[in-house]
Design a protein around this motif. Sequence first.
Motif, PDB file in Angstrom:
ATOM      1  N   ARG A   1      24.838 -10.288 -17.476  1.00 42.50           N
ATOM      2  CA  ARG A   1      25.626 -11.438 -17.007  1.00 42.50           C
ATOM      3  C   ARG A   1      25.498 -12.597 -17.980  1.00 42.50           C
ATOM      4  NH1 ARG A   1      27.704 -11.996 -11.688  1.00 42.50           N
ATOM      5  NH2 ARG A   1      26.963 -10.259 -10.383  1.00 42.50           N
ATOM      6  N   ASN A   2      26.642 -13.191 -18.296  1.00 45.23           N
ATOM      7  CA  ASN A   2      26.716 -14.366 -19.190  1.00 45.23           C
ATOM      8  C   ASN A   2      26.373 -14.038 -20.643  1.00 45.23           C
ATOM      9  OD1 ASN A   2      27.516 -16.081 -17.077  1.00 45.23           O
ATOM     10  ND2 ASN A   2      25.394 -16.105 -16.361  1.00 45.23           N
ATOM     11  N   LYS A   3      26.264 -12.752 -20.935  1.00 48.78           N
ATOM     12  CA  LYS A   3      26.108 -12.326 -22.330  1.00 48.78           C
ATOM     13  C   LYS A   3      27.411 -11.659 -22.785  1.00 48.78           C
ATOM     14  CE  LYS A   3      21.153 -11.805 -21.702  1.00 48.78           C
ATOM     15  NZ  LYS A   3      20.175 -10.848 -21.158  1.00 48.78           N
ATOM     16  N   THR A   4      27.572 -11.554 -24.082  1.00 46.05           N
ATOM     17  CA  THR A   4      28.806 -10.969 -24.620  1.00 46.05           C
ATOM     18  C   THR A   4      28.732  -9.446 -24.549  1.00 46.05           C
ATOM     19  OG1 THR A   4      29.128 -12.856 -26.073  1.00 46.05           O
ATOM     20  CG2 THR A   4      30.297 -10.835 -26.654  1.00 46.05           C
ATOM     21  N   VAL A   5      29.766  -8.860 -23.964  1.00 44.33           N
ATOM     22  CA  VAL A   5      29.839  -7.402 -23.860  1.00 44.33           C
ATOM     23  C   VAL A   5      31.186  -6.926 -24.369  1.00 44.33           C
ATOM     24  CG1 VAL A   5      28.259  -7.258 -21.874  1.00 44.33           C
ATOM     25  CG2 VAL A   5      30.741  -7.431 -21.490  1.00 44.33           C
ATOM     26  N   MET A   6      31.227  -5.645 -24.637  1.00 47.66           N
ATOM     27  CA  MET A   6      32.433  -4.957 -25.065  1.00 47.66           C
ATOM     28  C   MET A   6      32.807  -4.016 -23.918  1.00 47.66           C
ATOM     29  SD  MET A   6      32.164  -2.412 -28.290  1.00 47.66           S
ATOM     30  CE  MET A   6      31.233  -1.134 -27.408  1.00 47.66           C
ATOM     31  N   VAL A   7      34.076  -4.039 -23.510  1.00 47.83           N
ATOM     32  CA  VAL A   7      34.548  -3.175 -22.431  1.00 47.83           C
ATOM     33  C   VAL A   7      35.664  -2.299 -22.988  1.00 47.83           C
ATOM     34  CG1 VAL A   7      35.564  -3.093 -20.125  1.00 47.83           C
ATOM     35  CG2 VAL A   7      33.985  -4.952 -20.718  1.00 47.83           C
ATOM     36  N   ASP A   8      35.464  -0.987 -22.998  1.00 47.33           N
ATOM     37  CA  ASP A   8      36.483  -0.058 -23.494  1.00 47.33           C
ATOM     38  C   ASP A   8      37.280   0.518 -22.324  1.00 47.33           C
ATOM     39  OD1 ASP A   8      35.426  -0.494 -26.007  1.00 47.33           O
ATOM     40  OD2 ASP A   8      34.786   1.586 -26.337  1.00 47.33           O
ATOM     41  N   LEU A   9      38.607   0.544 -22.472  1.00 52.50           N
ATOM     42  CA  LEU A   9      39.459   1.107 -21.421  1.00 52.50           C
ATOM     43  C   LEU A   9      39.913   2.520 -21.768  1.00 52.50           C
ATOM     44  CD1 LEU A   9      41.799  -1.770 -20.233  1.00 52.50           C
ATOM     45  CD2 LEU A   9      39.329  -1.468 -20.005  1.00 52.50           C
ATOM     46  N   LYS A  10      40.383   3.241 -20.747  1.00 49.52           N
ATOM     47  CA  LYS A  10      40.873   4.600 -20.945  1.00 49.52           C
ATOM     48  C   LYS A  10      42.056   4.652 -21.910  1.00 49.52           C
ATOM     49  CE  LYS A  10      39.184   6.315 -16.511  1.00 49.52           C
ATOM     50  NZ  LYS A  10      39.452   6.426 -15.066  1.00 49.52           N
ATOM     51  N   ASN A  11      42.838   3.563 -21.996  1.00 47.42           N
ATOM     52  CA  ASN A  11      44.013   3.570 -22.883  1.00 47.42           C
ATOM     53  C   ASN A  11      43.688   3.145 -24.306  1.00 47.42           C
ATOM     54  OD1 ASN A  11      43.742   0.818 -22.847  1.00 47.42           O
ATOM     55  ND2 ASN A  11      45.502   0.428 -21.529  1.00 47.42           N
ATOM     56  N   GLY A  12      42.406   3.002 -24.637  1.00 52.33           N
ATOM     57  CA  GLY A  12      42.023   2.684 -26.004  1.00 52.33           C
ATOM     58  C   GLY A  12      41.880   1.200 -26.307  1.00 52.33           C
ATOM     59  N   THR A  13      42.274   0.345 -25.373  1.00 54.89           N
ATOM     60  CA  THR A  13      42.115  -1.102 -25.558  1.00 54.89           C
ATOM     61  C   THR A  13      40.646  -1.479 -25.381  1.00 54.89           C
ATOM     62  OG1 THR A  13      44.294  -1.367 -24.580  1.00 54.89           O
ATOM     63  CG2 THR A  13      42.975  -3.365 -24.829  1.00 54.89           C
ATOM     64  N   ARG A  14      40.201  -2.465 -26.155  1.00 54.57           N
ATOM     65  CA  ARG A  14      38.833  -2.986 -25.996  1.00 54.57           C
ATOM     66  C   ARG A  14      38.883  -4.486 -25.722  1.00 54.57           C
ATOM     67  NH1 ARG A  14      35.098  -1.358 -30.677  1.00 54.57           N
ATOM     68  NH2 ARG A  14      35.172   0.512 -29.385  1.00 54.57           N
ATOM     69  N   TYR A  15      38.109  -4.933 -24.750  1.00 57.45           N
ATOM     70  CA  TYR A  15      37.958  -6.355 -24.474  1.00 57.45           C
ATOM     71  C   TYR A  15      36.534  -6.763 -24.815  1.00 57.45           C
ATOM     72  CZ  TYR A  15      42.436  -5.918 -22.306  1.00 57.45           C
ATOM     73  OH  TYR A  15      43.768  -5.673 -22.119  1.00 57.45           O
ATOM     74  N   VAL A  16      36.399  -7.898 -25.512  1.00 56.48           N
ATOM     75  CA  VAL A  16      35.082  -8.445 -25.844  1.00 56.48           C
ATOM     76  C   VAL A  16      35.022  -9.847 -25.269  1.00 56.48           C
ATOM     77  CG1 VAL A  16      33.507  -9.059 -27.711  1.00 56.48           C
ATOM     78  CG2 VAL A  16      35.016  -7.076 -27.960  1.00 56.48           C
ATOM     79  N   GLY A  17      33.977 -10.136 -24.484  1.00 58.89           N
ATOM     80  CA  GLY A  17      33.861 -11.466 -23.895  1.00 58.89           C
ATOM     81  C   GLY A  17      32.555 -11.584 -23.129  1.00 58.89           C
ATOM     82  N   LYS A  18      32.371 -12.760 -22.510  1.00 58.78           N
ATOM     83  CA  LYS A  18      31.139 -12.994 -21.736  1.00 58.78           C
ATOM     84  C   LYS A  18      31.305 -12.397 -20.352  1.00 58.78           C
ATOM     85  CE  LYS A  18      29.189 -16.914 -24.118  1.00 58.78           C
ATOM     86  NZ  LYS A  18      30.252 -17.845 -24.622  1.00 58.78           N
ATOM     87  N   LEU A  19      30.329 -11.592 -19.927  1.00 60.89           N
ATOM     88  CA  LEU A  19      30.396 -10.915 -18.629  1.00 60.89           C
ATOM     89  C   LEU A  19      30.110 -11.913 -17.523  1.00 60.89           C
ATOM     90  CD1 LEU A  19      30.654  -8.284 -16.987  1.00 60.89           C
ATOM     91  CD2 LEU A  19      28.192  -7.953 -17.287  1.00 60.89           C
ATOM     92  N   ARG A  20      31.132 -12.232 -16.724  1.00 62.29           N
ATOM     93  CA  ARG A  20      30.960 -13.226 -15.663  1.00 62.29           C
ATOM     94  C   ARG A  20      30.728 -12.592 -14.307  1.00 62.29           C
ATOM     95  NH1 ARG A  20      29.396 -17.381 -18.565  1.00 62.29           N
ATOM     96  NH2 ARG A  20      31.078 -18.679 -19.354  1.00 62.29           N
ATOM     97  N   ALA A  21      31.353 -11.477 -14.034  1.00 62.32           N
ATOM     98  CA  ALA A  21      31.277 -10.904 -12.691  1.00 62.32           C
ATOM     99  C   ALA A  21      31.651  -9.429 -12.753  1.00 62.32           C
ATOM    100  CB  ALA A  21      32.238 -11.635 -11.754  1.00 62.32           C
ATOM    101  N   PHE A  22      31.124  -8.663 -11.799  1.00 58.79           N
ATOM    102  CA  PHE A  22      31.524  -7.263 -11.618  1.00 58.79           C
ATOM    103  C   PHE A  22      31.216  -6.898 -10.175  1.00 58.79           C
ATOM    104  CE2 PHE A  22      27.341  -5.440 -11.312  1.00 58.79           C
ATOM    105  CZ  PHE A  22      26.553  -6.341 -11.999  1.00 58.79           C
TER     106      PHE A  22
END
Lengths: 76, 76, 76, 76, 76, 76, 76
Positions: free
Chosen positions: F16-37
């Motif tokens: 939480r509140n650290k920078t993470v990389m999120v990979d999607l099934k369609n090949g897109t990647r999001y990089v940002g600070k993890l706020r909530a899940f």
Amino acid sequence: MDDGGSRPLDTLNQSRNKTVMVDLKNGTRYVGKLRAFDIHINTVLADAEEHYNGELKRKLGTVFIRGDTITIISPA
Amino acid sequence: MDDGGSRPLDTLNQSRNKTVMVDLKNGTRYVGKLRAFDIHINTVLADAEEHYNGELKRKLGTVFIRGDTITIISPA
Amino acid sequence: MDDGGSRPLDTLNQSRNKTVMVDLKNGTRYVGKLRAFDIHINTVLADAEEHYNGELKRKLGTVFIRGDTITIISPA
Amino acid sequence: MDDGGSRPLDTLNQSRNKTVMVDLKNGTRYVGKLRAFDIHINTVLADAEEHYNGELKRKLGTVFIRGDTITIISPA
Amino acid sequence: MDDGGSRPLDTLNQSRNKTVMVDLKNGTRYVGKLRAFDIHINTVLADAEEHYNGELKRKLGTVFIRGDTITIISPA
Amino acid sequence: MDDGGSRPLDTLNQSRNKTVMVDLKNGTRYVGKLRAFDIHINTVLADAEEHYNGELKRKLGTVFIRGDTITIISPA
Amino acid sequence: MDDGGSRPLDTLNQSRNKTVMVDLKNGTRYVGKLRAFDIHINTVLADAEEHYNGELKRKLGTVFIRGDTITIISPA
């Protein structure tokens, strides 16, 4: 389809008996009068037309559409 | 399939023992008499025909169709 | 598979120990004696054959088929 | 895998510690001794081999296979 | 990963803190130390490497893998 | 993302509140600070960037990512 | 869309009546005012536009989007 409802299904409910467009995951579009829907978004249209790539393919009477195949529902 | 029902499964129920067309996600179409369905939309047709690309492929007796493979059900 | 049942699984039940054809989403077809099924449509055939594109690929003894991969079940 | 069980998981249970073939939706096949499975059909094989297009790709020790990726399980 | 467990998750539990290979539906493979998993097979690896087509693509620290994207987990 | 947690969501919580990389099934990647899940792995990133094929496509402010489209989450 | 919420749906809630962008799995993008959403991420936009490949395709009034077809929601 008035957008005053605070829950998505309220919005659908306001379109009952009005003409809507239903787009499916496979690219098919159905246009007809919204008669019924449930929490799975299983949907029934009356006086429905089937369109594909902007072209009218068939006139159907009533059509039951399984909810999990739907992407959007919008006033026609 | 009269469209007076306010819930989608009521509409299906009005088509019992009438001829309907069932389209699958893979493009296959089954035409037959609607004998049974359940909340998953698992469906049984009697005297069923299988069509693909507008062409009759096979005559089947009774066919059980798993609900999650169905896109629409409509009077034939 | 008599079509007198009013629920889809009743219809399957009438095919127990009879030869049925099971079509999968990936185009494979299994033909064998219907030994067991459950509410997920997980299905067991005995003396099963695997077909693809109308061609016999393999003879299997008993085969367990995961329900979510099935499109239709019909008398062979 | 005797086919005397009346429920599909009973049939799987009769194959415990016997060699089975597990086919996945992506075309991969695993062959090994059936050690464990659960209601989701999550499955564990021991002394497993991975095959693709009829060709042995790898020897694995034990392999856990997520159930929703499986199409069929059959005696090897 | 000893295969003495009678339930699939017992087998996974025996691989905790050991190096495993996790294959995804999209063909990506992660290799790392198995730190955690849950009933959905959501899985955490430490000191993970990402491979594709047999080639090392990236070194990642810890990686959380969503369970429904996994096909198999096996000792590396 | 320390790997001391014994459950997968504990591991996410440590990011939480650290920078993470999120990979999607369609090949897109999001990089940002993890706020909530949440338990579905629905995820919110702040100060997010969208990448595709290793290329920065867009800068987004906050982004809500539907869990079922995610393959992995890892520290950036 | 302020990112102060600790749960993903709190974040969505902060975007009510603001303009958001909704990306679907099939590559379509809808831009409009966020009127409603539920736990399935079924979403209603008002004054919505449909975009594909960066091009405006249609202006829609209100649109109901089925949650399982959505990848991300972000302020426009």
